[in-house]
Design a protein around this motif. Structure first.
Motif, PDB file in Angstrom:
ATOM      1  N   PRO A 145      -8.264  -8.508  18.578  1.00 17.56           N
ATOM      2  CA  PRO A 145      -7.894  -7.554  17.527  1.00 17.56           C
ATOM      3  C   PRO A 145      -7.877  -6.148  18.107  1.00 17.56           C
ATOM      4  O   PRO A 145      -8.762  -5.784  18.879  1.00 17.56           O
ATOM      5  N   LEU A 146      -6.840  -5.402  17.790  1.00 22.06           N
ATOM      6  CA  LEU A 146      -6.693  -4.089  18.390  1.00 22.06           C
ATOM      7  C   LEU A 146      -7.551  -3.053  17.680  1.00 22.06           C
ATOM      8  O   LEU A 146      -7.858  -2.023  18.238  1.00 22.06           O
ATOM      9  N   PHE A 147      -7.899  -3.331  16.428  1.00 16.21           N
ATOM     10  CA  PHE A 147      -8.658  -2.344  15.659  1.00 16.21           C
ATOM     11  C   PHE A 147      -9.758  -3.052  14.908  1.00 16.21           C
ATOM     12  O   PHE A 147      -9.618  -4.201  14.511  1.00 16.21           O
ATOM     13  N   ASP A 148     -10.834  -2.369  14.709  1.00 11.61           N
ATOM     14  CA  ASP A 148     -11.866  -2.964  13.862  1.00 11.61           C
ATOM     15  C   ASP A 148     -12.096  -2.155  12.608  1.00 11.61           C
ATOM     16  O   ASP A 148     -12.973  -2.473  11.820  1.00 11.61           O
ATOM     17  N   ARG A 149     -11.357  -1.088  12.438  1.00  8.82           N
ATOM     18  CA  ARG A 149     -11.444  -0.371  11.164  1.00  8.82           C
ATOM     19  C   ARG A 149     -10.046   0.035  10.736  1.00  8.82           C
ATOM     20  O   ARG A 149      -9.215   0.405  11.569  1.00  8.82           O
ATOM     21  N   LEU A 150      -9.816  -0.044   9.451  1.00  7.86           N
ATOM     22  CA  LEU A 150      -8.507   0.350   8.933  1.00  7.86           C
ATOM     23  C   LEU A 150      -8.724   1.293   7.765  1.00  7.86           C
ATOM     24  O   LEU A 150      -9.548   1.028   6.889  1.00  7.86           O
ATOM     25  N   ILE A 151      -8.021   2.400   7.808  1.00  4.67           N
ATOM     26  CA  ILE A 151      -8.015   3.278   6.633  1.00  4.67           C
ATOM     27  C   ILE A 151      -6.614   3.245   6.073  1.00  4.67           C
ATOM     28  O   ILE A 151      -5.655   3.649   6.733  1.00  4.67           O
ATOM     29  N   LEU A 152      -6.475   2.697   4.904  1.00  8.00           N
ATOM     30  CA  LEU A 152      -5.163   2.602   4.269  1.00  8.00           C
ATOM     31  C   LEU A 152      -5.081   3.695   3.222  1.00  8.00           C
ATOM     32  O   LEU A 152      -5.788   3.673   2.224  1.00  8.00           O
ATOM     33  N   MET A 153      -4.219   4.661   3.511  1.00  6.36           N
ATOM     34  CA  MET A 153      -4.102   5.788   2.586  1.00  6.36           C
ATOM     35  C   MET A 153      -2.784   5.639   1.840  1.00  6.36           C
ATOM     36  O   MET A 153      -1.710   5.698   2.440  1.00  6.36           O
ATOM     37  N   VAL A 154      -2.848   5.368   0.551  1.00  8.20           N
ATOM     38  CA  VAL A 154      -1.637   5.202  -0.250  1.00  8.20           C
ATOM     39  C   VAL A 154      -1.381   6.504  -0.997  1.00  8.20           C
ATOM     40  O   VAL A 154      -2.242   6.986  -1.724  1.00  8.20           O
ATOM     41  N   ILE A 155      -0.231   7.092  -0.745  1.00 13.89           N
ATOM     42  CA  ILE A 155       0.148   8.290  -1.501  1.00 13.89           C
ATOM     43  C   ILE A 155       1.228   7.856  -2.485  1.00 13.89           C
ATOM     44  O   ILE A 155       2.354   7.578  -2.097  1.00 13.89           O
ATOM     45  N   ASP A 156       0.845   7.769  -3.722  1.00 14.64           N
ATOM     46  CA  ASP A 156       1.748   7.218  -4.743  1.00 14.64           C
ATOM     47  C   ASP A 156       3.002   8.074  -4.858  1.00 14.64           C
ATOM     48  O   ASP A 156       2.932   9.281  -5.091  1.00 14.64           O
ATOM     49  N   GLY A 157       4.147   7.439  -4.686  1.00 19.85           N
ATOM     50  CA  GLY A 157       5.400   8.130  -4.983  1.00 19.85           C
ATOM     51  C   GLY A 157       5.920   9.067  -3.918  1.00 19.85           C
ATOM     52  O   GLY A 157       6.870   9.801  -4.171  1.00 19.85           O
TER      53      GLY A 157
END
Lengths: 992, 231
Positions: A82-94
């Motif tokens: 696995p290349l990453f062990d942490r993910l920050i998913l930032m959703v900017i609506d619209g």
């Protein structure tokens, strides 16, 4: 001669049952339910399809293993760390991708560039790769979130369930990550909590419903909603106990809804988002020194149109962003990445493979190539292979029996003799052949590598072959999900015997549904013809022809997508034309000289003709204001209209107008009641009850509305609930009690000698149905004042004026309109009012905010009902006014029907007011069903025609309910009065 | 819009002036030219078209058309002894703003945009419609919407009966119906400049007027034949 009342009722009910049955069959057949595979991808997904050693035991394997064991199993099987062990998913609506990446290879506008300096510097330095991620319509938040995490495209009906956010049960990225023991934190839109209940270790949800409503034209709301997300950000970033952090920022979407793309709030909002990206990235760099590999993915769920709406399928709405920050590839400069275009579903497999979990089972996305830049050739081919296997499995699930040759399962090489071939033929053959090519090239490349004669050419050929297969498969799969035309056309083929995998079900369902609807439509029209011949015989004249022509032209115009989008113009144009025809007719029917006198000094006020002309002018003026209130439609929404102008004037203006129109509605309603007869006790009682309700609604408006924080407080909710109950009790109580207590007030005042027994019933019947109708109309108006957006309070008042004006017009004896023309006109007015309240044929205009007024907990059913009440306010209002209409018209039967029996009387009085709306509705429904079927291959079938069909279906439901209410009320009132009459006769006989 | 079929039956007056087909042809030709000439002039001399500058073009059309119509139709008076030529001209000129007011109100009721930027266009368009519809009727002492009112004043018949009535009423109705139909493409999203208010309505009205002019000539001829047969 004609039908009896019983027969008529039975036939109508039968036709309606058939219609409802046909409609539901058609909907089931036409809107495909998403063909999702159940279960989740497990270890077997790391092996070629067809030779899975885990195939039988996959569920148990993945369930039994503890998370860390499963994680290492995956790692071992996949061969890719696995290349990453942490993910920050930032959703900017619209957020439209155009704002960050520009359009057509051009960088974005200068002020937008300057609004996001950090993000732009990341892009230009090559630390981030941005993509235009094309979102599939409907571009509404929940289906898009589902698409991003599961890689699957939902069916059309998913939109209908957007408000009904339910747990996502299909295989998805979050579930996979949860299974390998990732800890998750969510800050932002509550939709995530509903989609993934129990997955998040910590969460701080904000709801978009109250704050995102068009109610809140307060700058604070677009700020507060994001501050609620960011307030825990620093704390979370400093912690080390999570692997996945989801941030969902709603503010930008709200900015768009309020002010469109070029809102003055947009730049500050982008700056705020840029600050968040900066904070996270700097933190991620820091944690990288501590050995944590953090990937930051900034995505948007959909874009927005120029004026900030979304839901459709235009480029502006589907242009969403996918920005990967922190990938370990020092490649690519800004210009080359700026116009990469991928699909939104591609995010799911990319993240899954980057994070070392199996690709979700229903994924139709293709892994994004540049994101794996740091991998070695061998690993990269393995990634492609895993994605290709998953897609092939999905294809095989769609096409049972498909096998693309056998491949050895142990990964050993095949002979080099087999060569890639040209692929053509049926889709399944092409898919198979493409896959075989890719697999062959891959194994060839492996064998060459073993023999250490590496060649760059072979490698790029293999990659190209994989991509060719995956893109074809992805396109084919997503078309299959979203397009009915495929399944439909193939199912026609099936009947000829060509196509072995076609589905036979839709054709049968569709055909049966359409036939049933046509049949019921014919039955209803036949009944209508029968009744109207009986009730209002007479020559055809211009008005009749015009009313019929309206239906014809409406049906024809439904075939054009732009006419469907701009339907409000048609209704208004026809309605005001018919008002003008009425005016012409009225002027013509005036006795000579009266026009002159009415235009001179209104000297002869008593003349009925004067107020007839006046009421038509009232109708025309009110209709024009209603048309100008909301621009409506799709293409010209941005043009100025009265509601935009008032909203610019500020919150206080809107509120004062709302209060004023509330008072006016109450006054007008009570005035109509007082005109009828104020001296009777029962009328005074009714008036008092209605006044009471009105004051409560006014209280709610003054106290709570116009202010987002107060409107969601518990006091407001409680008061709204009380208002619901009191309105219900008032209208129900009036209906139930009035026929028992109404006195024959008119008997003394009416000089006409009542000589038949029927008239003892008919006179109080007329009175009671007038009062009941008025109570219905007024209660409905008050409910709408409570529920609708504040800006819509004036249209509600205007609609009430229109109802009273047209009933006044119809009540005058001088005009000899046919009764069905009058009822049809009322129906048309209801439809025109529907658009005047800001509704359109796109799903974007459904007022979600109002659907939560007075609800203390999230209830799908209740908020659905409220949404229906808000959307169909005007058609229902005009249907309810039929009760008053019956009363207005029943005077005419006093003279005509001397000694008819109850059945005949009821048939004559109720037949047309009930049958005409049903008939018109069934014509529109049937015609539109056929149009939808014909348009199944049209480019806009999902964005224009299908939403319109949902509206047509809901309008049918509205008509059924309204007509049922009218019929039940009138029949109840009539029979109670007959009963009273019988009792009084028997009492007097007993005394005698 | 207001479609004006006179429905009230009355005995035709004996004084109805008769119109021969060549006369009718001449009148229609002049009226048609009265419409075509300003369009041509606007296009070729001032390089104005309806699309580029609707207000000015419409102004040019209605001025020329009004003059032509009033001059031509005032010579067809129903009772020349009651209504002198100059009086008919005066009435025609008076009727112009009244007709314009009625058509402007009608158009607004039907959804014509209301706003300061449309004011000039709407005024010119309504004067243009008035010149097409009311003037021709006005020389005849019939007001468009209040025909009964007109009957009160002038005591003329209201049902198209003679050749002259056909000649007068049919083009007026045609213009109104044409304008009504011409409004249909306005909401469509073709994004053509001519979809703007009041361009396509004007085109519709002109088309309707021309078509119904031809139709009314046909009626005149047919009427003549009918009467000849009857005799």
């Amino acid at each position: 001669m004609g039908l009896t009342c019983h027969k008529l009722t039975l036939l109508t009910l039968g036709a309606l049952t058939i219609q409802i049955l046909g409609l539901s069959l058609f909907v089931l057949g036409f809107f495909p339910v998403k063909p999702a595979l159940s279960g989740v991808s497990g270890p077997e997904s790391f092996q070629a399809p067809g030779c899975d050693s885990f195939e039988n035991s996959s569920d148990s394997v993945s369930q039994d293993l503890p998370p860390h064991r499963l994680k290492s199993l995956y790692q071992e099987l996949s061969g890719i760390p696995p290349l990453f062990d942490r993910l920050i998913l930032m959703v900017i609506d619209g957020l439209p991708a155009e704002f960050v990446l520009g359009k057509d290879g051009q960088p974005p506008r200068k002020d937008l560039m300057e609004a996001m300096p950090y993000t732009q510097s990341l892009l230009s330095k090559g630390n981030a790769i941005g993509y235009h991620a094309k979102a599939a319509p409907p571009t509404v938040t929940m289906p898009r979130l589902k698409a991003m995490v599961s890689g699957a495209i939902g069916g059309f009906l998913d939109v209908a369930f957007n408000f009904n956010t339910q747990a996502l049960l299909d295989d998805n990225l979050l579930g996979q990550l949860f299974r390998i023991g990732w800890k998750m934190v969510m800050l932002g839109d509550e939709t995530w909590l509903k989609l993934f209940p129990g997955l998040f270790m910590r969460h701080d949800g904000v709801s978009s419903f109250y704050v995102g409503s068009p109610l809140a034209f307060d700058v604070k709301d677009t700020v507060q909603v994001d501050q609620n997300v960011s307030r825990h950000l620093d704390e979370e970033l400093s912690r080390d106990d999570w692997n996945l952090l989801i941030l969902h920022y709603l503010g930008l979407d709200h900015v768009g809804h309020i002010g469109g793309r070029n809102s003055f709030l947009m730049i500050p909002k982008l700056m705020e988002m840029d600050e968040v990206v900066k904070t996270i990235h700097l933190n991620a760099l820091q944690s990288q020194e501590n050995g944590r590999q953090t990937l930051l993915v900034v995505v948007s769920d959909h874009g927005m149109t120029e004026n900030g709406n979304h839901g459709g399928s235009s480029y502006e709405e589907t242009d969403s962003l996918a920005l990967f920050i922190g990938l370990k590839n020092g490649m690519s400069n800004y210009a080359s990445t700026a116009h990469y275009s991928v699909n939104q579903v591609d995010i799911a497999p990319t993240l899954a493979l980057l994070l070392g979990v199996p690709v979700p089972k229903n994924n139709v996305g293709v892994v994004i190539s540049k994101t794996f830049g740091s991998l070695k050739d061998e690993k990269w081919l393995r990634v492609l292979e895993l994605n290709a296997w998953q897609l092939l499995r999905l294809v095989q699930a769609q096409l049972p029996g498909l096998s693309c040759g056998s491949f050895p399962c142990d990964g050993s090489t095949i002979d080099l003799g087999s060569r890639s071939e040209e692929c053509n033929g049926s889709p399944e053959k092409v898919l198979c052949c493409l896959y075989r090519n890719a697999a062959l090239l891959h194994s060839a490349w492996k064998s060459i590598k073993v023999s250490r004669s590496t060649s760059g050419n072979d490698y790029s050929n293999t990659v190209a072959a994989y991509y060719q297969f995956m893109e074809t498969a992805s396109e084919w799969l997503s078309r299959r999900v979203t397009d009915v035309c495929i399944s439909f056309s193939t199912s026609i083929d099936f009947t000829i015997g060509n196509d072995y995998f076609a589905l036979q079900k839709p054709v049968g369902l569709l055909a049966f549904g359409v036939v049933a609807m046509v049949l019921s439509c014919l039955v209803l029209l036949g009944l209508l013809n029968c009744i109207s011949g009986e009730v209002c015989p007479g020559r055809w004249c211009l008005d009749d022809a015009f009313i019929l022509g309206t239906v014809m032209i409406l049906v024809m115009s439904m075939g054009s997508s732009s006419m469907v989008e701009e339907e409000q113009y048609i209704w208004h144009f026809f309605l005001s034309t018919s008002y003008l025809l009425l005016l012409r007719r009225t002027v013509q029917s005036l006795p000579a000289g009266s026009v002159l006198s009415s235009f001179k000094l209104f000297k002869r006020q008593k003349e009925r003709s004067d107020f007839r002309v006046l009421s038509i002018f009232l109708l025309l003026i009110a209709g024009r204001i209603l048309r100008g209130w909301h621009q409506g439609g799709v293409n010209w929404t941005h043009l100025p209209d009265i509601s935009k102008w008032l909203e610019q004037a500020g919150n206080d203006t809107v509120r004062s107008i709302q209060v004023a129109s509330g008072i006016l509605v109450i006054c007008l309603g009570l005035f109509a009641l007082v005109l009828f007869g104020s001296r009777r006790n029962i009328i005074q009682m009714v008036g008092f009850c209605l006044l009471n309700c009105g004051l409560l609604v006014l209280w709610h408006i003054v106290e709570y509305q116009g202010n987002a924080i107060a409107s969601s407080s518990s006091g407001a909710t409680l008061l709204a609930q009380r208002i619901y109950v009191i309105l219900g009790i008032t209208s129900g109580g009036i209906v139930l009690a009035l026929p028992w207590f109404i006195t024959d007030g008119m008997k003394s005042s009416n000089s006409r000698r009542v000589d038949s027994q029927n008239n003892f019933v008919l006179l109080p019947f007329r009175d009671s149905s007038y009062v009941i109708g008025l109570a219905y109309v007024l209660c409905w108006c008050l409910l709408q004042l409570l529920l609708q957006q504040p800006i819509n309070s004036v249209p509600i008042f205007l609609l009430l004026i229109q109802i009273l004006a047209i009933l006044l017009l119809f009540s005058s004896c001088g005009l000899q309109f046919k009764e069905w023309v009058e009822v049809a006109l009322l129906y048309y007015m209801g439809m025109a009012g529907h658009f005047a309240l800001g509704n359109s044929n796109t799903l974007a205009t459904v007022d979600v905010a109002g659907a939560f007024i007075g609800l203390s907990s999230h209830s799908t059913l209740l908020s659905g009902i409220l949404m229906f009440i808000i959307t169909y306010a005007s058609p229902m209002l005009f249907l309810l006014s039929m009760v008053m209409y019956v009363s207005v018209k029943s005077t005419a039967y006093l003279a005509a029907e001397k000694n008819a029996d109850s059945g005949h009387l009821l048939k004559v009085m109720l037949g047309l007011p009930c049958l005409v709306p049903l008939g018109l509705n069934s014509i529109l429904l049937t015609a539109y069903t056929i149009v939808l079927l014909l348009m199944r291959n049209h480019l806009f079938v999902w964005s224009v025609f299908s939403p319109k069909y949902l509206y047509v279906c809901a309008a049918s439901v509205c008509t059924y309910i309204g007509v049922l209410a009218v019929a039940a009320t009138e029949v109840y009132a009539y029979f109670i009065l007959v009963l009273r009459r019988k009792i009084s006769v028997s009492v007097s006989n007993g005394v005698g | 819009m207001k479609e004006e079929k006179k429905q009230k039956k009355k005995e035709p007056k004996t004084t109805t002036p008769s119109v021969s087909p060549p006369q009718a042809f001449l009148v229609h030709l002049v009226c048609g030219l009265g419409l075509a000439a300003p369009l041509w002039v606007a296009h070729n001399l001032f390089s104005l078209t309806l699309v580029s500058d609707p207000s000015s073009t419409l102004r040019l059309i209605w001025v020329v058309k009004t003059v032509v119509m009033i001059l031509v139709y005032s010579s067809f008076r129903q009772n020349p002894e009651q209504c002198s030529y100059s009086r008919a001209v005066g009435r025609g000129i008076l009727a112009l703003p009244v007709g314009a007011l009625v058509s402007a109100l009608g158009a607004m009721a039907l959804g014509a945009p209301v706003g300061s930027q449309y004011l000039a266009k709407t005024i010119n368009w309504s004067l243009f419609m008035s010149s097409l519809t009311v003037i021709c009727a006005r020389g005849f002492c019939i007001w468009l919407i209040m025909d009964r009112l007109a009957t009160d004043i002038c005591t003329y018949q209201v049902r198209p009966n003679g050749a002259l009535e056909y000649m007068i009423c049919i083009p007026a109705h045609g213009a109104i119906i044409g304008g009504w139909l011409g409004a249909w493409p306005m909401p469509l999203d073709w994004e053509r400049p001519w979809q703007e208010w009041p361009i396509c309505v004007t085109y519709g009205a002109i088309m309707g007027y021309l078509v119904s002019t031809i139709a009314s000539f046909g009626f005149v001829v047919a009427h003549r034949r009918h009467r000849l047969k009857g005799d």
